[in-house]
Design a protein around this motif. Sequence first.
Motif, short mmCIF file in Angstrom:
data_model
loop_
_atom_site.label_atom_id
_atom_site.label_comp_id
_atom_site.label_asym_id
_atom_site.label_seq_id
_atom_site.Cartn_x
_atom_site.Cartn_y
_atom_site.Cartn_z
N GLU A 1 50.34 15.87 35.87
CA GLU A 1 50.53 17.29 36.06
C GLU A 1 51.73 18.23 36.71
O GLU A 1 51.73 19.75 36.41
CB GLU A 1 49.52 17.22 37.50
N TYR A 2 52.71 17.54 36.76
CA TYR A 2 54.01 18.59 37.88
C TYR A 2 54.40 18.90 36.10
O TYR A 2 55.03 20.34 35.73
CB TYR A 2 55.06 17.50 38.13
N ARG A 3 54.65 18.47 34.85
CA ARG A 3 55.31 18.75 33.73
C ARG A 3 54.48 20.25 33.59
O ARG A 3 55.20 20.83 32.92
CB ARG A 3 55.48 17.49 32.66
N LYS A 4 53.33 20.32 33.36
CA LYS A 4 52.63 20.90 33.30
C LYS A 4 52.65 22.39 34.13
O LYS A 4 52.95 23.37 33.05
CB LYS A 4 51.07 20.83 33.38
N GLN A 5 52.91 21.91 34.40
CA GLN A 5 52.56 22.58 35.94
C GLN A 5 54.50 23.66 35.87
O GLN A 5 54.90 24.72 35.74
CB GLN A 5 53.21 22.86 37.10
N VAL A 6 55.43 23.36 35.59
CA VAL A 6 56.87 22.98 34.66
C VAL A 6 56.59 23.72 33.60
O VAL A 6 57.35 25.45 33.21
CB VAL A 6 57.87 22.43 34.63
N ALA A 7 55.67 23.68 33.00
CA ALA A 7 55.38 24.63 31.02
C ALA A 7 54.53 25.59 31.96
O ALA A 7 55.41 27.04 30.35
CB ALA A 7 54.62 24.09 30.31
N ALA A 8 54.06 25.89 32.65
CA ALA A 8 53.86 27.04 32.62
C ALA A 8 54.52 28.17 33.88
O ALA A 8 54.09 29.60 33.10
CB ALA A 8 52.29 26.98 33.88
N VAL A 9 54.93 27.44 34.65
CA VAL A 9 55.75 28.51 35.06
C VAL A 9 56.96 29.31 34.63
O VAL A 9 57.62 30.44 34.00
CB VAL A 9 57.14 27.68 36.22
N GLN A 10 57.63 28.36 33.15
CA GLN A 10 58.58 28.15 32.29
C GLN A 10 57.89 29.60 31.37
O GLN A 10 58.74 31.11 30.84
CB GLN A 10 58.87 27.59 31.14
N ALA A 11 56.62 28.99 30.48
CA ALA A 11 56.10 30.25 30.24
C ALA A 11 55.88 31.53 30.94
O ALA A 11 55.62 32.77 30.18
CB ALA A 11 54.30 30.22 29.56
#
Length: 259
Positions: free
Chosen positions: A3-13
Amino acid sequence: NTEYRKQVAAVQALIHHRFEQHLRAGDQARAAGNPERAQTAYLKALALDPLRTEPLPRLRELDRERALAAQTARLAKLRGRQGEGSAGKRGAPPAQAAAGQQERDYLETGISLLQQGAYEESILELEKYLRSFPDDRDAQGHLAEARRKLSGTPAAADLPAPAVPRATTPPPAAPPAPVAPPSAPSAPTPRAPMGPAPADKALAQELYEKGLRVSRTDLDQAIRYWEESLARDPEHVQARLQLERALRMQRSLQEIPAQ
């Protein structure tokens, strides 16, 4: 944690998306002739992702355009004061308007160095510009001024007018004055130190180059390096110019509203 990896990817996008938005907005504002809005947009993009360097050449280009516009305005004002004729009053573009970016850099740097008293460096930059535009009278005037100040020759306007001899009756010859005995030679007057010591100049150059290397990733550290460089050598023109630009950028970044 997935879940954290998904959130990091969303913020980077999201960062990437907003970075591109600000970059496009800056390009549009610059094309529309609004350099202030363009600068703000580029700084917002840089604040979002300092490791991406796309805004940096655009910001430097804005600085050059502003410097060229200021120089053009000064030349036009000078022409108006000197009354060079109706062609100057109609606002004919100066020779440097047709110059490429490299030539404009030579001219702007040469004039800036002349104003700061770095006459040798100013002559080198102005000569580079005049190789491409040998008929530019303004640049020729700046070059002549730099050479005159370097050699210490006074301007023609500063020279006293020659005295006009008057036809007068010569006065009677005075008796010869007594010859004074030769005095002992006076001690030579000590000269004031000429600028910083060579070791300080070398250290100032090293600090200046360190500031250049870290300026893209750590603006505060670059400012500290350039301040130390100027403390060692107050006549280091490049360090002073880079410090002024960095301080302007730092103030602009501080004025950007939080997103």
